[in-house]
Design a protein around this motif. Structure first.
Motif, PDB file in Angstrom:
ATOM      1  N   GLU A   1      -7.974   0.375   8.383  1.00 41.72           N
ATOM      2  CA  GLU A   1      -8.210  -0.668   7.385  1.00 41.72           C
ATOM      3  C   GLU A   1      -9.680  -0.696   7.015  1.00 41.72           C
ATOM      4  O   GLU A   1     -10.548  -0.767   7.886  1.00 41.72           O
ATOM      5  N   SER A   2      -9.967  -0.645   5.733  1.00 44.33           N
ATOM      6  CA  SER A   2     -11.349  -0.691   5.279  1.00 44.33           C
ATOM      7  C   SER A   2     -11.956  -2.054   5.555  1.00 44.33           C
ATOM      8  O   SER A   2     -11.318  -3.091   5.360  1.00 44.33           O
ATOM      9  N   SER A   3     -13.210  -2.061   6.015  1.00 43.01           N
ATOM     10  CA  SER A   3     -13.943  -3.313   6.209  1.00 43.01           C
ATOM     11  C   SER A   3     -15.163  -3.361   5.301  1.00 43.01           C
ATOM     12  O   SER A   3     -16.115  -4.086   5.575  1.00 43.01           O
ATOM     13  N   ARG A   4     -15.114  -2.608   4.197  1.00 41.64           N
ATOM     14  CA  ARG A   4     -16.215  -2.654   3.241  1.00 41.64           C
ATOM     15  C   ARG A   4     -16.293  -4.059   2.628  1.00 41.64           C
ATOM     16  O   ARG A   4     -15.305  -4.792   2.621  1.00 41.64           O
ATOM     17  N   PRO A   5     -17.466  -4.450   2.116  1.00 41.73           N
ATOM     18  CA  PRO A   5     -17.562  -5.768   1.485  1.00 41.73           C
ATOM     19  C   PRO A   5     -16.528  -5.944   0.378  1.00 41.73           C
ATOM     20  O   PRO A   5     -16.374  -5.081  -0.495  1.00 41.73           O
ATOM     21  N   GLY A   6     -15.813  -7.060   0.425  1.00 40.86           N
ATOM     22  CA  GLY A   6     -14.804  -7.353  -0.580  1.00 40.86           C
ATOM     23  C   GLY A   6     -13.438  -6.762  -0.320  1.00 40.86           C
ATOM     24  O   GLY A   6     -12.508  -6.978  -1.100  1.00 40.86           O
ATOM     25  N   ALA A   7     -13.280  -6.029   0.792  1.00 43.58           N
ATOM     26  CA  ALA A   7     -12.006  -5.375   1.070  1.00 43.58           C
ATOM     27  C   ALA A   7     -10.917  -6.408   1.355  1.00 43.58           C
ATOM     28  O   ALA A   7     -11.137  -7.347   2.115  1.00 43.58           O
ATOM     29  N   PRO A   8      -9.727  -6.242   0.768  1.00 38.46           N
ATOM     30  CA  PRO A   8      -8.621  -7.155   1.071  1.00 38.46           C
ATOM     31  C   PRO A   8      -8.011  -6.828   2.430  1.00 38.46           C
ATOM     32  O   PRO A   8      -8.177  -5.729   2.957  1.00 38.46           O
ATOM     33  N   GLN A   9      -7.292  -7.785   2.996  1.00 38.65           N
ATOM     34  CA  GLN A   9      -6.637  -7.554   4.279  1.00 38.65           C
ATOM     35  C   GLN A   9      -5.435  -6.632   4.104  1.00 38.65           C
ATOM     36  O   GLN A   9      -4.756  -6.640   3.078  1.00 38.65           O
ATOM     37  N   LEU A  10      -5.186  -5.838   5.132  1.00 39.43           N
ATOM     38  CA  LEU A  10      -4.082  -4.879   5.144  1.00 39.43           C
ATOM     39  C   LEU A  10      -2.952  -5.437   6.003  1.00 39.43           C
ATOM     40  O   LEU A  10      -3.200  -6.118   7.000  1.00 39.43           O
ATOM     41  N   SER A  11      -1.722  -5.127   5.631  1.00 36.53           N
ATOM     42  CA  SER A  11      -0.595  -5.607   6.436  1.00 36.53           C
ATOM     43  C   SER A  11      -0.570  -4.897   7.787  1.00 36.53           C
ATOM     44  O   SER A  11      -1.043  -3.768   7.936  1.00 36.53           O
ATOM     45  N   LEU A  12       0.000  -5.576   8.768  1.00 34.87           N
ATOM     46  CA  LEU A  12       0.143  -5.000  10.104  1.00 34.87           C
ATOM     47  C   LEU A  12       0.941  -3.710  10.058  1.00 34.87           C
ATOM     48  O   LEU A  12       0.545  -2.703  10.675  1.00 34.87           O
ATOM     49  N   GLN A  13       2.035  -3.710   9.339  1.00 33.59           N
ATOM     50  CA  GLN A  13       2.900  -2.534   9.294  1.00 33.59           C
ATOM     51  C   GLN A  13       2.181  -1.325   8.709  1.00 33.59           C
ATOM     52  O   GLN A  13       2.315  -0.197   9.203  1.00 33.59           O
ATOM     53  N   GLU A  14       1.389  -1.549   7.670  1.00 30.03           N
ATOM     54  CA  GLU A  14       0.689  -0.434   7.040  1.00 30.03           C
ATOM     55  C   GLU A  14      -0.421   0.090   7.947  1.00 30.03           C
ATOM     56  O   GLU A  14      -0.628   1.309   8.037  1.00 30.03           O
ATOM     57  N   GLU A  15      -1.113  -0.793   8.636  1.00 24.80           N
ATOM     58  CA  GLU A  15      -2.161  -0.325   9.545  1.00 24.80           C
ATOM     59  C   GLU A  15      -1.565   0.506  10.670  1.00 24.80           C
ATOM     60  O   GLU A  15      -2.100   1.573  11.023  1.00 24.80           O
ATOM     61  N   LEU A  16      -0.472   0.060  11.248  1.00 23.31           N
ATOM     62  CA  LEU A  16       0.192   0.839  12.293  1.00 23.31           C
ATOM     63  C   LEU A  16       0.665   2.183  11.753  1.00 23.31           C
ATOM     64  O   LEU A  16       0.541   3.211  12.439  1.00 23.31           O
ATOM     65  N   ARG A  17       1.185   2.196  10.552  1.00 23.41           N
ATOM     66  CA  ARG A  17       1.669   3.448   9.961  1.00 23.41           C
ATOM     67  C   ARG A  17       0.542   4.465   9.797  1.00 23.41           C
ATOM     68  O   ARG A  17       0.739   5.665   9.989  1.00 23.41           O
ATOM     69  N   ARG A  18      -0.627   3.993   9.488  1.00 26.26           N
ATOM     70  CA  ARG A  18      -1.766   4.890   9.284  1.00 26.26           C
ATOM     71  C   ARG A  18      -2.375   5.368  10.605  1.00 26.26           C
ATOM     72  O   ARG A  18      -2.742   6.532  10.741  1.00 26.26           O
ATOM     73  N   VAL A  19      -2.516   4.443  11.564  1.00 28.48           N
ATOM     74  CA  VAL A  19      -3.294   4.721  12.771  1.00 28.48           C
ATOM     75  C   VAL A  19      -2.504   5.434  13.858  1.00 28.48           C
ATOM     76  O   VAL A  19      -3.004   6.390  14.479  1.00 28.48           O
ATOM     77  N   MET A  20      -1.285   4.991  14.117  1.00 21.88           N
ATOM     78  CA  MET A  20      -0.586   5.433  15.311  1.00 21.88           C
ATOM     79  C   MET A  20      -0.289   6.939  15.343  1.00 21.88           C
ATOM     80  O   MET A  20      -0.467   7.580  16.397  1.00 21.88           O
ATOM     81  N   PRO A  21       0.154   7.558  14.246  1.00 20.38           N
ATOM     82  CA  PRO A  21       0.387   9.013  14.326  1.00 20.38           C
ATOM     83  C   PRO A  21      -0.873   9.803  14.673  1.00 20.38           C
ATOM     84  O   PRO A  21      -0.815  10.792  15.418  1.00 20.38           O
ATOM     85  N   VAL A  22      -2.008   9.370  14.152  1.00 16.53           N
ATOM     86  CA  VAL A  22      -3.274  10.051  14.448  1.00 16.53           C
ATOM     87  C   VAL A  22      -3.642   9.863  15.918  1.00 16.53           C
ATOM     88  O   VAL A  22      -4.052  10.807  16.602  1.00 16.53           O
ATOM     89  N   LEU A  23      -3.480   8.654  16.406  1.00 14.65           N
ATOM     90  CA  LEU A  23      -3.795   8.371  17.809  1.00 14.65           C
ATOM     91  C   LEU A  23      -2.908   9.181  18.749  1.00 14.65           C
ATOM     92  O   LEU A  23      -3.400   9.798  19.707  1.00 14.65           O
TER      93      LEU A  23
END
Length: 279
Positions: free
Chosen positions: A66-88
């Motif tokens: 999830e981007s934490s750049r200034p102004g970044a909107p919050q990301l859903s839990l499901q989408e963050e897990l979808r992005r992170v877990m396969p890489v981990l």
């Protein structure tokens, strides 16, 4: 002062300023990070990037969904897990510690179960359930200062004494985590450059970072790579901030940083090697 820091399965001897600083490579699996958003979003490209960082001498890989750049909107839990877990899962046997950059307790729990060695939380484990999510693991925990939230943090950052206020905030967070039963040996601190700070605030903190590290007695992570505080001094856009990033990394180490979070791993490893040889 303690110099041994445990990242889950991995331990490092961290020395006093001027010694060995660890290089944390940034692996953003996001479409919208300020510097490299979208470049490593697919699993194939993310793993290729991780392999390159390993070849370049990275000490730790920090995976962020999830981007934490200034102004970044919050990301859903499901989408963050979808992005992170396969890489981990794909990288957990790479031979280096893996950090997950998240403020969501649910992601923390899943990452720990998958073998993460560190949780890097821009929100300093303030979300309800965050402390309980990490308490019974052996993960290292990075506690960062941020004023407000990414959506609003850069609108009008305001402090009476930025150095004292950031130091006091980190001290209170350390006290709360240790009171909850988390060992100090698992903790490190991050002053949060660019997270609710003006350019002047950032450089005041950089100059005082050695003092804050000494007061709190914990390893310090510094993340200045490609940030606007560098562009404000050099006048360079984000894609032309390599030299500024290297200078920032060396300045942070000179002021006592133990971990340097960077995009440009090979260049930072080389710069630190030369810097150490000259000291």
């Amino acid at each position: 002062m303690r110099h041994y820091f445990q990242f889950g399965r991995f331990g490092f001897n961290l020395t006093t300023p001027g010694g060995k600083a660890l290089v944390m490579g940034i692996l953003n699996v996001t479409p919208d990070s300020f510097s490299d958003g979208g470049q490593f979003q697919s699993l194939e490209f993310a793993l290729a990037r991780a392999e390159q960082m390993l070849a370049d001498g990275v000490d730790i890989i920090d995976i962020g969904g999830e981007s934490s750049r200034p102004g970044a909107p919050q990301l859903s839990l499901q989408e963050e897990l979808r992005r992170v877990m396969p890489v981990l899962y794909a990288l957990r046997d790479c031979g280096k510690p893996l950090s997950v950059d998240t403020y969501k307790p649910e992601v923390m729990r899943e990452a720990i179960l998958a073998g993460a060695d560190m949780i890097n939380d821009i929100n300093a484990f303030r979300a309800p359930g965050a402390i309980s999510a990490v308490r019974d693991s052996d993960c290292a925990l990075c506690i960062m200062h941020m004023q407000n939230a990414p959506e609003t943090m850069q609108r009008q950052p305001d402090y009476v004494d930025v150095v004292r206020e950031v130091s006091d905030f980190l001290r209170r967070r350390v006290e709360e985590l240790t009171a909850a039963g988390i060992e100090r040996e698992r903790l490190c601190i991050d002053l949060g450059y660019g997270f609710g700070k003006t350019v002047e605030h950032n450089y005041a903190l950089l100059k005082a970072s050695g003092q804050i590290r000494a007061e709190l007695g914990l390893p310090m992570l510094a993340g200045l790579s490609r940030k606007s505080m560098l562009g404000a001094v050099t006048g360079k856009p984000v894609e032309q901030r390599l030299a500024g990033s290297l200078a920032g990394a060396l300045a942070a180490v000179a002021h006592g940083a133990d971990l340097i979070r960077v995009h440009d791993v090979a260049e930072t490893v080389d710069a630190l090697s030369v810097w150490r040889a000259a000291h």
